[in-house]
Design a protein around this motif. Sequence first.
Motif, PDB file in Angstrom:
ATOM      1  N   TRP B  18       0.825  -1.210   0.000  1.00 18.35           N
ATOM      2  CA  TRP B  18       0.000   0.000   0.000  1.00 18.35           C
ATOM      3  C   TRP B  18       0.857   1.256   0.000  1.00 18.35           C
ATOM      4  N   VAL B  19       1.967   1.227   0.721  1.00 21.60           N
ATOM      5  CA  VAL B  19       2.855   2.397   0.744  1.00 21.60           C
ATOM      6  C   VAL B  19       3.278   2.714  -0.688  1.00 21.60           C
ATOM      7  N   ASP B  20       3.684   1.688  -1.418  1.00 22.11           N
ATOM      8  CA  ASP B  20       4.116   1.907  -2.799  1.00 22.11           C
ATOM      9  C   ASP B  20       2.966   2.442  -3.651  1.00 22.11           C
ATOM     10  N   VAL B  31      -9.375   1.683  -6.182  1.00 19.70           N
ATOM     11  CA  VAL B  31      -8.191   1.472  -5.336  1.00 19.70           C
ATOM     12  C   VAL B  31      -8.333   2.265  -4.040  1.00 19.70           C
ATOM     13  N   ALA B  32      -8.835   3.499  -4.166  1.00 20.19           N
ATOM     14  CA  ALA B  32      -9.003   4.360  -2.997  1.00 20.19           C
ATOM     15  C   ALA B  32      -9.938   3.706  -1.983  1.00 20.19           C
ATOM     16  N   ALA B  33     -11.049   3.192  -2.478  1.00 22.51           N
ATOM     17  CA  ALA B  33     -12.021   2.564  -1.581  1.00 22.51           C
ATOM     18  C   ALA B  33     -11.430   1.322  -0.931  1.00 22.51           C
ATOM     19  N   GLU B  34     -10.638   0.598  -1.715  1.00 24.21           N
ATOM     20  CA  GLU B  34     -10.025  -0.620  -1.201  1.00 24.21           C
ATOM     21  C   GLU B  34      -9.040  -0.288  -0.077  1.00 24.21           C
ATOM     22  N   PHE B  35      -8.287   0.801  -0.277  1.00 17.44           N
ATOM     23  CA  PHE B  35      -7.331   1.229   0.746  1.00 17.44           C
ATOM     24  C   PHE B  35      -8.056   1.573   2.048  1.00 17.44           C
ATOM     25  N   ARG B  37     -10.919   0.521   3.073  1.00 18.74           N
ATOM     26  CA  ARG B  37     -11.431  -0.705   3.689  1.00 18.74           C
ATOM     27  C   ARG B  37     -10.321  -1.434   4.435  1.00 18.74           C
ATOM     28  N   TRP B  38      -9.146  -1.468   3.791  1.00 16.06           N
ATOM     29  CA  TRP B  38      -8.015  -2.182   4.406  1.00 16.06           C
ATOM     30  C   TRP B  38      -7.602  -1.506   5.723  1.00 16.06           C
ATOM     31  N   ILE B  39      -7.501  -0.189   5.703  1.00 14.31           N
ATOM     32  CA  ILE B  39      -7.104   0.560   6.909  1.00 14.31           C
ATOM     33  C   ILE B  39      -8.090   0.298   8.040  1.00 14.31           C
ATOM     34  N   MET B  40      -9.398   0.285   7.716  1.00 13.75           N
ATOM     35  CA  MET B  40     -10.405   0.121   8.764  1.00 13.75           C
ATOM     36  C   MET B  40     -10.521  -1.325   9.226  1.00 13.75           C
ATOM     37  N   ALA B  50       1.911   2.977   8.840  1.00 11.38           N
ATOM     38  CA  ALA B  50       2.637   4.158   9.324  1.00 11.38           C
ATOM     39  C   ALA B  50       4.135   3.865   9.434  1.00 11.38           C
ATOM     40  N   ARG B  51       4.462   2.669   9.940  1.00 10.08           N
ATOM     41  CA  ARG B  51       5.885   2.329  10.119  1.00 10.08           C
ATOM     42  C   ARG B  51       6.610   2.245   8.777  1.00 10.08           C
ATOM     43  N   HIS B  52       5.931   1.662   7.786  1.00  7.15           N
ATOM     44  CA  HIS B  52       6.586   1.520   6.483  1.00  7.15           C
ATOM     45  C   HIS B  52       6.615   2.837   5.729  1.00  7.15           C
ATOM     46  N   GLN B  53       5.548   3.611   5.879  1.00 11.07           N
ATOM     47  CA  GLN B  53       5.509   4.919   5.234  1.00 11.07           C
ATOM     48  C   GLN B  53       6.597   5.822   5.827  1.00 11.07           C
ATOM     49  N   ALA B  54       6.764   5.763   7.146  1.00  9.11           N
ATOM     50  CA  ALA B  54       7.790   6.566   7.808  1.00  9.11           C
ATOM     51  C   ALA B  54       9.164   6.242   7.226  1.00  9.11           C
ATOM     52  N   LEU B  55       9.397   4.957   7.005  1.00  5.98           N
ATOM     53  CA  LEU B  55      10.692   4.550   6.452  1.00  5.98           C
ATOM     54  C   LEU B  55      10.839   5.059   5.020  1.00  5.98           C
TER      55      LEU B  55
END
Lengths: 161, 324
Positions: B18-20, B31-35, B37-40, B50-55
């Motif tokens: 997802w980060v990519d 894709v936006a809706a899928e994201f 759904r995944w987060i929730m 958050a950890r991977h995005q931070a990196l």
Amino acid sequence: MRSTLLRYLRARGARPDVADDVAQETLARLIALSQTQQIGSLFALAFRIADNLMIDTRRREMRQETQHSDDVDDEWESDDPSLDRILDSRRALDVLSLCLRRMPPLRREVLIRRRLNHESCRAIGEDLSMSAKAVEKHITRGLLDLRAALDRAGVDFAEFA
Amino acid sequence: MTAQRQEFDVIDREAAEWVDRMNRPLHDAEVAAEFDRWIMGDPRHVESYARHQALWQSGSLRSALEVAEAAPDDFGTFEDEAVPNWAGQAWKQFAGFAAVALCLVVVLSMGARTLVSESSYAAARGTSREVVLPDGSKVRMSGGTRMDVRITPWSREVALQNGEAFFDVAHEKVRTFSVNAGDSRVTVLGTAFDIDLVDSQTRVVRVYRGLVSVDAGAGRQWRLPAGNGIEVGGGRVRSLGDVRGDHPGWIDGWFDADDTSVQQLVQRINRGSDLPVVLADPGLGQLLVTGRFQTSDPEMVLEALAAIHDLQWRKEKARYVLSH
């Protein structure tokens, strides 16, 4: 939404008081935006707003720190947290470099092109003669390896900390 | 444990994907809706993301990649070497171990058994208790806490059986101090920290001085500096970054709840209270509360809980009952 935002900010290393403020401000902006624009992913937008607010906060704090250090006396006041931060980022750099060095050269190349040069997956794929899907796999795998290397080395890595 | 590990691996892999995807300029609505759904779908998702995005966004990664790009030759030939910065540290540690080994030889010839101390401690429910261990470390045990302590010339080990304890560890250069709390293990040289065995799965560690290393098994390890805490349990991890003061609040009869379950708060009260608090409906234990509660005064806490979640409480002969 609020609790997810707080979780996101805390996992990125924001201090609790800062996370609260940023989450609040993010929600306000999100609501304002949603009235004028069509939003694709609510969470993607929220995280982006929160990221930017965090960077602003961080810059403001750093400016304040520099202003303070003009006073000679302040030098004696504990610089430990920032020293820790420097040591941690120094170690993070060592760990990441080592991990990149151990990685297959192709994966390293893909990461450099994608992260440093902002090339699209398709362009990278065409240059290196592989599918865009394969490029994505390299990025995902590379990111996981780097993250795992940091965890293994016990580097306390949180960008906003 | 392996299943849990695999679950974490799947989440991390999805998060990295997802980060990519989310770092690209355009996403279509699907894709936006899928994201979203995944987060929730699971609170662990946002944490891993958050950890991977931070990196991915970090300056450290950019610098490391710039180094890699600038010196491709150096990177082509990889030799399995230790990171130079750590070599000195490793040597120091080795010298330390060597010194201990030398002492050991002497000690063993004198008869080591006399130097190994093993003891068990317990604090009765309703009262806390402070013990001083043979190495000078102080442990404040909350009501109903049990632990076994084994101190040898080369190690200091505590097995926390249940309850909660605040450790003020006497600093030693070489001999580590470890606390085993079920699947989690905390290792230090000399610091002050608190461990709470909330239930059979959940452990909360808070650090008040120095740096501790927490190992939750399954390859999950964290280094926590003073002012930080962590809650590990049931496959999820939550960091607590608001540890203040130089000792935990429960010693003074206070508890700082931060999205904490009523269950956990009630457990706190029961450690120090003459009359236990029971929940009329176990489901009430899942409600969350935030704030500072005076756990030494159960009636006041019940009053507050009733007000926060619109509940009732009553005092019976031998207990308090909290109900809808």
